[in-house]
Design a protein around this motif. Structure first.
Motif, PDB file in Angstrom:
ATOM      1  N   UNK A 159       0.828  -1.207   0.000  1.00 52.71           N
ATOM      2  CA  UNK A 159       0.000   0.000   0.000  1.00 52.71           C
ATOM      3  C   UNK A 159       0.864   1.261   0.000  1.00 52.71           C
ATOM      4  N   UNK A 160       1.944   1.250   0.783  1.00 51.74           N
ATOM      5  CA  UNK A 160       2.873   2.390   0.824  1.00 51.74           C
ATOM      6  C   UNK A 160       3.465   2.652  -0.551  1.00 51.74           C
ATOM      7  N   UNK A 161       3.919   1.593  -1.196  1.00 49.89           N
ATOM      8  CA  UNK A 161       4.570   1.775  -2.490  1.00 49.89           C
ATOM      9  C   UNK A 161       3.579   2.280  -3.537  1.00 49.89           C
ATOM     10  N   UNK A 162       2.352   1.793  -3.489  1.00 51.55           N
ATOM     11  CA  UNK A 162       1.339   2.299  -4.419  1.00 51.55           C
ATOM     12  C   UNK A 162       1.123   3.790  -4.208  1.00 51.55           C
ATOM     13  N   UNK A 163       1.003   4.215  -2.944  1.00 52.62           N
ATOM     14  CA  UNK A 163       0.826   5.638  -2.656  1.00 52.62           C
ATOM     15  C   UNK A 163       2.015   6.443  -3.182  1.00 52.62           C
ATOM     16  N   UNK A 194       1.818   6.725  -6.962  1.00 54.17           N
ATOM     17  CA  UNK A 194       0.756   7.647  -7.355  1.00 54.17           C
ATOM     18  C   UNK A 194       1.187   9.096  -7.143  1.00 54.17           C
ATOM     19  N   UNK A 195       1.843   9.364  -6.014  1.00 55.95           N
ATOM     20  CA  UNK A 195       2.350  10.717  -5.758  1.00 55.95           C
ATOM     21  C   UNK A 195       3.395  11.095  -6.791  1.00 55.95           C
ATOM     22  N   UNK A 196       4.225  10.162  -7.127  1.00 54.65           N
ATOM     23  CA  UNK A 196       5.301  10.399  -8.097  1.00 54.65           C
ATOM     24  C   UNK A 196       4.741  10.821  -9.449  1.00 54.65           C
ATOM     25  N   UNK A 197       3.589  10.231  -9.828  1.00 51.80           N
ATOM     26  CA  UNK A 197       2.991  10.588 -11.125  1.00 51.80           C
ATOM     27  C   UNK A 197       1.935  11.677 -10.987  1.00 51.80           C
ATOM     28  N   UNK A 198       1.879  12.294  -9.814  1.00 50.95           N
ATOM     29  CA  UNK A 198       0.971  13.417  -9.520  1.00 50.95           C
ATOM     30  C   UNK A 198      -0.491  13.049  -9.722  1.00 50.95           C
ATOM     31  N   UNK A 199      -0.864  11.895  -9.200  1.00 49.50           N
ATOM     32  CA  UNK A 199      -2.267  11.465  -9.250  1.00 49.50           C
ATOM     33  C   UNK A 199      -3.102  12.320  -8.297  1.00 49.50           C
ATOM     34  N   UNK A 200      -4.415  12.217  -8.417  1.00 46.25           N
ATOM     35  CA  UNK A 200      -5.317  12.985  -7.575  1.00 46.25           C
ATOM     36  C   UNK A 200      -5.120  12.681  -6.098  1.00 46.25           C
ATOM     37  N   UNK A 201      -5.256  13.714  -5.272  1.00 45.03           N
ATOM     38  CA  UNK A 201      -5.024  13.581  -3.835  1.00 45.03           C
ATOM     39  C   UNK A 201      -5.920  12.523  -3.212  1.00 45.03           C
ATOM     40  N   UNK A 202      -7.164  12.452  -3.648  1.00 41.38           N
ATOM     41  CA  UNK A 202      -8.101  11.507  -3.034  1.00 41.38           C
ATOM     42  C   UNK A 202      -7.663  10.065  -3.255  1.00 41.38           C
ATOM     43  N   UNK A 203      -7.059   9.774  -4.404  1.00 41.58           N
ATOM     44  CA  UNK A 203      -6.574   8.415  -4.671  1.00 41.58           C
ATOM     45  C   UNK A 203      -5.407   8.076  -3.754  1.00 41.58           C
ATOM     46  N   UNK A 204      -4.505   9.020  -3.608  1.00 40.10           N
ATOM     47  CA  UNK A 204      -3.345   8.791  -2.745  1.00 40.10           C
ATOM     48  C   UNK A 204      -3.789   8.602  -1.302  1.00 40.10           C
ATOM     49  N   UNK A 205      -4.681   9.458  -0.843  1.00 42.71           N
ATOM     50  CA  UNK A 205      -5.135   9.390   0.554  1.00 42.71           C
ATOM     51  C   UNK A 205      -5.778   8.050   0.869  1.00 42.71           C
ATOM     52  N   UNK A 220      -4.922   5.138  -0.154  1.00 41.93           N
ATOM     53  CA  UNK A 220      -3.879   4.146   0.126  1.00 41.93           C
ATOM     54  C   UNK A 220      -3.095   4.505   1.384  1.00 41.93           C
ATOM     55  N   UNK A 221      -2.856   5.799   1.622  1.00 37.53           N
ATOM     56  CA  UNK A 221      -2.165   6.193   2.842  1.00 37.53           C
ATOM     57  C   UNK A 221      -2.996   5.836   4.081  1.00 37.53           C
ATOM     58  N   UNK A 222      -4.303   6.065   4.024  1.00 37.94           N
ATOM     59  CA  UNK A 222      -5.170   5.722   5.154  1.00 37.94           C
ATOM     60  C   UNK A 222      -5.232   4.209   5.356  1.00 37.94           C
ATOM     61  N   UNK A 223      -5.220   3.473   4.262  1.00 38.76           N
ATOM     62  CA  UNK A 223      -5.261   2.016   4.366  1.00 38.76           C
ATOM     63  C   UNK A 223      -4.003   1.475   5.033  1.00 38.76           C
ATOM     64  N   UNK A 224      -2.856   2.124   4.793  1.00 40.27           N
ATOM     65  CA  UNK A 224      -1.614   1.709   5.455  1.00 40.27           C
ATOM     66  C   UNK A 224      -1.783   1.761   6.964  1.00 40.27           C
ATOM     67  N   UNK A 225      -2.355   2.848   7.458  1.00 43.49           N
ATOM     68  CA  UNK A 225      -2.536   3.003   8.905  1.00 43.49           C
ATOM     69  C   UNK A 225      -3.468   1.944   9.458  1.00 43.49           C
ATOM     70  N   UNK A 226      -4.549   1.678   8.737  1.00 41.07           N
ATOM     71  CA  UNK A 226      -5.500   0.663   9.204  1.00 41.07           C
ATOM     72  C   UNK A 226      -4.834  -0.709   9.274  1.00 41.07           C
ATOM     73  N   UNK A 227      -4.095  -1.069   8.233  1.00 35.10           N
ATOM     74  CA  UNK A 227      -3.441  -2.378   8.203  1.00 35.10           C
ATOM     75  C   UNK A 227      -2.433  -2.505   9.341  1.00 35.10           C
TER      76      UNK A 227
END
Length: 350
Positions: free
Chosen positions: A18-22, A25-36, A38-45
């Protein structure tokens, strides 16, 4: 040395996938909501016991966990099965070098003088920014969250900055000798050229990047006076994104501020203040003609990411590409210096 992180292979832990996907996505400047997501899912996991994750996977109830949706549940499930998640594999397959040139210079970079965490307007906690910097091969990183006046960016009061500095100390105590997180700030240059933080607080920092964020359309003479005063201040080490321009992106475009660039750069050279080459694609600041002028005048430079998320730390590749084309001597770029040399330079300015 700053470099691209190596692709992950199976097996991989769910939180690392999940971290690497986030990151990608940040590296390719994807939308903030998509990144968030995966970042939130990291914390849950990370907060869920491993045996519970396996039980929920078998029962098909991973999506009952907070912050886990269809896409993130699929990543977790595939990782738990010992597979490389398909979405991660796709993103890694698409990932290419950000810039075509500048690779030799990028390999010489050791740090970054401009980065943000979620203490101001960044998207991730300090420890995540540090972990990613380490993975990218940085030797040091300056944490430069915003100063109080920039309220839209949740700028740090003296009290909040004091708390942040204690956290930086704690992080460094746990890291050993391989990496150093430096205490810094991106301080606003006020209308009269003063700095938007107390001198006492600025004196506790390792490095100060100063930038204009307000009244960017100020008339030429007062803007020049404002910037010259700031870069002449012994607390300032780097002049950030000096023209304030925006050339692309979801914030639209913005013309560069009007000031006497020669006067500003001569003040930078006189006071040993570095001119930032801001690598963000929407900024590319300063433009090439001003970089050439700063070279002629004799300025130092700092190739910085201005990262507001971990995956943006690699954006320095864009700045390196420009610097290499323009022929800047790498030894004039402070972000190629080791941490001891960097701190000797900043200490000499204080």
């Amino acid at each position: 040395m700053v470099a691209t992180v190596a692709p992950l292979t199976a097996p991989v832990e769910p939180d690392e996938a999940l971290r690497r996907i986030a990151f990608l996505l940040e590296r390719e400047r994807a939308g903030t909501y998509r990144v968030e997501a995966f970042r939130k899912a990291v914390l849950t996991v990370r907060e869920t016991p491993e045996d519970e994750l396996h039980t929920r996977h078998e029962a098909g109830t991973l999506q009952d966990l907070p912050g886990i949706g269809k896409s993130t549940a699929a990543v977790v499930a595939e990782a738990l099965d010992g597979e490389l998640p398909a979405y991660l594999e796709t993103l890694q397959g698409k990932a290419k070098p950000l810039a075509k040139g500048g690779t030799e210079l990028l390999s010489r970079l050791k740090g970054d003088c401009h980065s943000h965490s979620n203490w101001s307007d960044g998207g991730s906690p300090i420890d995540e920014m540090v972990l990613t910097a380490v993975e990218l091969g940085h030797e040091w990183l300056v944490l430069t969250d915003h100063s109080p006046q920039l309220r839209v960016a949740n700028g740090l009061t003296a009290e909040r900055l004091t708390k942040q500095l204690a956290i930086v100390d704690a992080i460094n105590s746990s890291l050993g000798e391989e990496f150093r997180l430096l205490k810094g700030i991106e301080v606003d240059i006020l209308d009269d050229g003063a700095l938007d933080q107390t001198d006492t607080m600025l004196g506790q920092l390792d490095l100060v990047t100063a930038s204009v964020h307000s009244k960017l359309r100020m008339n030429r003479a007062p803007m020049t006076k404002r910037m010259v005063a700031a870069v002449s201040n012994p607390r300032v080490n780097v002049l950030g994104h000096c023209t304030g321009r925006l050339v692309e992106g979801n914030r639209g475009t913005r013309p560069q501020s009007d000031f006497d660039a020669r006067a500003v750069f001569e003040a930078c050279a006189e006071h040993d203040t570095a001119v930032e080459i801001n690598s963000r694609p929407e900024r590319r600041d300063p433009p090439d003609d001003l970089i050439e002028l700063a070279m002629e005048v004799g300025c130092l430079f700092a190739i910085d990411s201005d990262a507001h998320a971990p995956g943006q730390l690699e954006m320095k590749a864009y700045g390196c590409e420009r610097a290499e084309v323009l022929g800047i001597d790498p030894d004039r770029i402070v972000t190629t210096w080791d941490v001891d040399r960097l701190l000797e330079w900043t200490a000499a300015r204080a």
